[in-house]
Design a protein around this motif. Structure first.
Motif, PDB file in Angstrom:
ATOM      1  N   GLY A 172      55.650  33.491   6.056  1.00 48.22           N
ATOM      2  CA  GLY A 172      56.269  32.888   4.903  1.00 48.22           C
ATOM      3  C   GLY A 172      57.114  33.558   4.075  1.00 48.22           C
ATOM      4  O   GLY A 172      56.890  34.611   3.622  1.00 48.22           O
ATOM      5  N   LEU A 173      58.124  32.907   3.597  1.00 50.54           N
ATOM      6  CA  LEU A 173      59.079  33.613   2.753  1.00 50.54           C
ATOM      7  C   LEU A 173      58.610  33.132   1.238  1.00 50.54           C
ATOM      8  O   LEU A 173      58.536  31.909   1.009  1.00 50.54           O
ATOM      9  N   PHE A 174      58.903  34.156   0.359  1.00 47.69           N
ATOM     10  CA  PHE A 174      58.467  33.844  -1.046  1.00 47.69           C
ATOM     11  C   PHE A 174      56.755  33.356  -1.156  1.00 47.69           C
ATOM     12  O   PHE A 174      56.711  32.597  -1.980  1.00 47.69           O
ATOM     13  N   GLY A 175      56.185  33.878  -0.080  1.00 47.55           N
ATOM     14  CA  GLY A 175      54.730  33.626  -0.144  1.00 47.55           C
ATOM     15  C   GLY A 175      54.475  31.992   0.097  1.00 47.55           C
ATOM     16  O   GLY A 175      53.384  31.566   0.338  1.00 47.55           O
ATOM     17  N   ALA A 176      55.649  31.419   0.788  1.00 47.34           N
ATOM     18  CA  ALA A 176      55.439  29.870   1.293  1.00 47.34           C
ATOM     19  C   ALA A 176      55.462  29.951   2.831  1.00 47.34           C
ATOM     20  O   ALA A 176      56.024  30.949   3.526  1.00 47.34           O
ATOM     21  N   ALA A 177      55.023  28.901   3.559  1.00 43.52           N
ATOM     22  CA  ALA A 177      55.391  28.559   4.941  1.00 43.52           C
ATOM     23  C   ALA A 177      56.901  28.590   5.282  1.00 43.52           C
ATOM     24  O   ALA A 177      57.642  28.060   4.430  1.00 43.52           O
ATOM     25  N   ALA A 178      57.217  29.113   6.451  1.00 46.01           N
ATOM     26  CA  ALA A 178      58.682  29.094   6.921  1.00 46.01           C
ATOM     27  C   ALA A 178      58.883  27.551   7.089  1.00 46.01           C
ATOM     28  O   ALA A 178      58.151  26.845   7.482  1.00 46.01           O
ATOM     29  N   THR A 179      60.295  27.300   6.818  1.00 41.19           N
ATOM     30  CA  THR A 179      60.681  25.854   6.923  1.00 41.19           C
ATOM     31  C   THR A 179      62.094  25.845   8.053  1.00 41.19           C
ATOM     32  O   THR A 179      62.372  27.074   8.348  1.00 41.19           O
ATOM     33  N   SER A 210      64.919  25.630   7.305  1.00 42.50           N
ATOM     34  CA  SER A 210      66.132  26.323   6.945  1.00 42.50           C
ATOM     35  C   SER A 210      65.883  27.765   7.027  1.00 42.50           C
ATOM     36  O   SER A 210      66.625  28.633   6.763  1.00 42.50           O
ATOM     37  N   THR A 211      64.594  28.261   7.378  1.00 42.34           N
ATOM     38  CA  THR A 211      64.513  29.943   7.283  1.00 42.34           C
ATOM     39  C   THR A 211      64.166  30.204   8.717  1.00 42.34           C
ATOM     40  O   THR A 211      63.335  31.280   9.070  1.00 42.34           O
ATOM     41  N   ALA A 212      64.443  29.479   9.971  1.00 41.65           N
ATOM     42  CA  ALA A 212      64.386  29.618  11.234  1.00 41.65           C
ATOM     43  C   ALA A 212      64.996  31.010  11.704  1.00 41.65           C
ATOM     44  O   ALA A 212      66.043  31.355  10.964  1.00 41.65           O
ATOM     45  N   PRO A 213      64.488  32.001  12.666  1.00 38.01           N
ATOM     46  CA  PRO A 213      65.057  33.196  12.723  1.00 38.01           C
ATOM     47  C   PRO A 213      66.576  33.032  13.212  1.00 38.01           C
ATOM     48  O   PRO A 213      67.215  34.131  12.920  1.00 38.01           O
ATOM     49  N   ASN A 214      66.941  32.162  14.019  1.00 37.86           N
ATOM     50  CA  ASN A 214      68.161  32.170  14.583  1.00 37.86           C
ATOM     51  C   ASN A 214      69.153  31.887  13.344  1.00 37.86           C
ATOM     52  O   ASN A 214      70.357  32.146  13.334  1.00 37.86           O
ATOM     53  N   GLN A 215      68.700  31.240  12.187  1.00 38.19           N
ATOM     54  CA  GLN A 215      69.742  31.155  11.219  1.00 38.19           C
ATOM     55  C   GLN A 215      69.647  32.413   9.983  1.00 38.19           C
ATOM     56  O   GLN A 215      70.642  32.513   9.232  1.00 38.19           O
ATOM     57  N   LYS A 230      63.607  29.401  -3.808  1.00 45.09           N
ATOM     58  CA  LYS A 230      62.535  30.085  -3.241  1.00 45.09           C
ATOM     59  C   LYS A 230      62.381  30.217  -1.738  1.00 45.09           C
ATOM     60  O   LYS A 230      61.503  30.100  -1.005  1.00 45.09           O
ATOM     61  N   HIS A 231      63.601  30.743  -1.281  1.00 43.87           N
ATOM     62  CA  HIS A 231      63.705  31.028   0.032  1.00 43.87           C
ATOM     63  C   HIS A 231      64.627  32.070   0.434  1.00 43.87           C
ATOM     64  O   HIS A 231      65.438  32.664  -0.403  1.00 43.87           O
ATOM     65  N   ARG A 232      64.480  32.914   1.606  1.00 43.56           N
ATOM     66  CA  ARG A 232      65.375  33.740   2.043  1.00 43.56           C
ATOM     67  C   ARG A 232      66.343  33.481   2.781  1.00 43.56           C
ATOM     68  O   ARG A 232      66.423  32.401   3.682  1.00 43.56           O
ATOM     69  N   LEU A 233      67.582  34.057   2.492  1.00 48.15           N
ATOM     70  CA  LEU A 233      68.856  33.408   2.961  1.00 48.15           C
ATOM     71  C   LEU A 233      69.256  34.166   4.304  1.00 48.15           C
ATOM     72  O   LEU A 233      69.537  33.563   5.390  1.00 48.15           O
ATOM     73  N   LYS A 234      69.089  35.601   4.360  1.00 47.37           N
ATOM     74  CA  LYS A 234      69.394  36.222   5.508  1.00 47.37           C
ATOM     75  C   LYS A 234      68.336  37.645   5.416  1.00 47.37           C
ATOM     76  O   LYS A 234      68.195  38.187   4.379  1.00 47.37           O
ATOM     77  N   GLY A 235      67.976  38.155   6.728  1.00 46.25           N
ATOM     78  CA  GLY A 235      67.534  39.355   6.674  1.00 46.25           C
ATOM     79  C   GLY A 235      68.116  40.117   7.970  1.00 46.25           C
ATOM     80  O   GLY A 235      68.558  39.605   8.802  1.00 46.25           O
ATOM     81  N   ARG A 245      71.306  27.453  -0.347  1.00 41.36           N
ATOM     82  CA  ARG A 245      71.313  26.379   0.216  1.00 41.36           C
ATOM     83  C   ARG A 245      70.225  25.389  -0.249  1.00 41.36           C
ATOM     84  O   ARG A 245      69.105  25.723  -0.616  1.00 41.36           O
ATOM     85  N   PRO A 246      70.555  24.065  -0.089  1.00 43.67           N
ATOM     86  CA  PRO A 246      69.412  23.227  -0.567  1.00 43.67           C
ATOM     87  C   PRO A 246      68.177  23.483  -0.017  1.00 43.67           C
ATOM     88  O   PRO A 246      68.091  23.573   1.360  1.00 43.67           O
ATOM     89  N   ALA A 247      67.058  23.267  -0.744  1.00 40.63           N
ATOM     90  CA  ALA A 247      65.837  23.466  -0.096  1.00 40.63           C
ATOM     91  C   ALA A 247      65.309  22.141   0.775  1.00 40.63           C
ATOM     92  O   ALA A 247      65.863  21.055   0.422  1.00 40.63           O
TER      93      ALA A 247
END
Length: 358
Positions: free
Chosen positions: A3-10, A12-17, A291-296, A352-354
């Motif tokens: 999870g990103l920012f302690g929340a479940a992945a959505t 918009s936070t899929a690995p390929n993105q 409250k999400h990650r844009l890139k890693g 990016r819009p949540a």
């Protein structure tokens, strides 16, 4: 995916993105030195200037062309390792502080360097700020003081006593934030610079490594040795405004999670998103509002000790060298020492819009 920012992945936070690309990153020419701390000067025409402080007692200034190629322009020295460096707002001066207890300012036009201040112990942090239409310097030291310097006089214009040694500091507009030993966070309004506007204990349970002000000066981020980052607003808002999240942690192996220090946090000057960089050799871009990650990004081969964006946000500089997180015995000649320039695409840092929950 974690999870990103302690929340479940959505979606918009899929690995390929969210997996970033390092293939276009360019190394700074002949960086030399040890344990760099870079700062990028505001763009002038088609060039930027990068100042790099180092444990070899030197501050080096490089010109960065629009294609990422770099060339050394000037070098000046301290009497000991240089811990921090900053540019004046107009880009004409550089301030630096280090283990020789001195605060120095270099005029880039004349390349003349002068000592403008001193502490009783090493100077850990230095920043320029504007006062009365002109530049002033603030410095924080392990002697537990913060001092303000008018460049026209040798004695401090003012000073303030802290609870403990100053480890980290940042300035944005009239906001000055200090992080000290024992996890104290002091907030100062530079219109009233000799009093703490607020004092709090860090919401993170372990030693503070870095504080970094929001681009709109409404608050600041805190990074610690425990692989956590906290978002803190100066003024109390609704209960969900201040929060913390886990980062720079390896996937669990045999139910053991390796935790790495957050060594630096930098805010994008245009979008207000931010980066974290750590001992694990990775950096990430985050959106605090959504409250999400844009890139890693993949591991760069060594600890990232310092980062900075250019004024327009089109360049992200990160310094790779040993950060002493595992003790002196791990500081070997094989440890990488380099400064890398990462070209920033808008999609990497743009909010990016949540994703709305149905």
């Amino acid at each position: 995916m974690a999870g990103l920012f302690g929340a479940a992945a959505t979606a918009s936070t899929a690995p390929n993105q969210t997996l970033g690309d390092l293939s276009k990153d360019i190394a700074l020419s002949n960086p030399r030195g040890q344990r760099f701390r870079p700062r990028l000067l505001p763009a002038q025409g088609n060039t930027d200037f990068l100042a790099v402080s180092s444990w070899d007692k030197k501050v080096r200034i490089y010109e960065i062309a629009s294609n990422g190629q770099s060339e050394g322009r000037h070098v000046y020295e301290h009497g000991g390792p240089v811990f921090n460096v900053d540019f004046s707002k107009d880009g004409t001066k550089i301030v630096s502080g280090g283990a020789d207890n001195q605060v120095k300012v270099c005029d880039l036009g004349s390349t003349q360097t002068a000592q403008v201040g001193a502490h009783d112990q090493p100077v850990r942090c230095v920043r320029f700020f504007e006062s009365g239409g002109g530049p002033m310097v603030v410095s924080g030291s392990w002697d537990k003081t913060v001092k303000y310097w008018d460049l026209r006089q040798q004695q401090p214009a003012a000073q303030i006593q802290c609870q403990e040694r100053v480890y980290t500091m940042d300035v944005k507009d009239n906001l000055l934030v200090l992080g000290t030993a024992d996890r104290y966070i002091n907030v100062i309004d530079l219109k009233n610079p000799t009093k703490f506007y607020k004092t709090l204990q860090s919401p993170l349970k372990w030693q503070t490594k870095v504080v970094s002000c929001f681009t709109d000066s409404a608050g600041f981020a805190i990074g610690s040795i425990e692989g956590r980052c906290a978002i803190q607003y100066v003024e109390d808002k609704d209960s969900g405004s201040n929060f913390s999240f886990k980062c720079h942690r390896d996937p669990a192996q045999n139910n053991v999670v390796s935790v790495h220090a957050v060594n630096d946090i930098s805010f994008h000057p245009v979008y207000g998103t931010f980066s974290t960089a750590g001992s694990d050799g990775t950096f990430h871009f985050w959106d605090k509002d959504a409250k999400h990650r844009l890139k890693g990004y993949p591991n760069v081969g060594g600890s990232i000790v310092s980062t900075t964006f250019s004024k327009t946000g089109n360049i992200f500089a990160y310094a790779v060298s040993y950060d002493w997180s595992k003790g002196y015995q791990h500081n070997t000649t094989q440890s990488p020492i380099k400064v890398m320039l990462h070209p920033v695409d808008a999609d990497e840092c743009k909010p990016r819009p949540a994703v709305k929950k149905r």
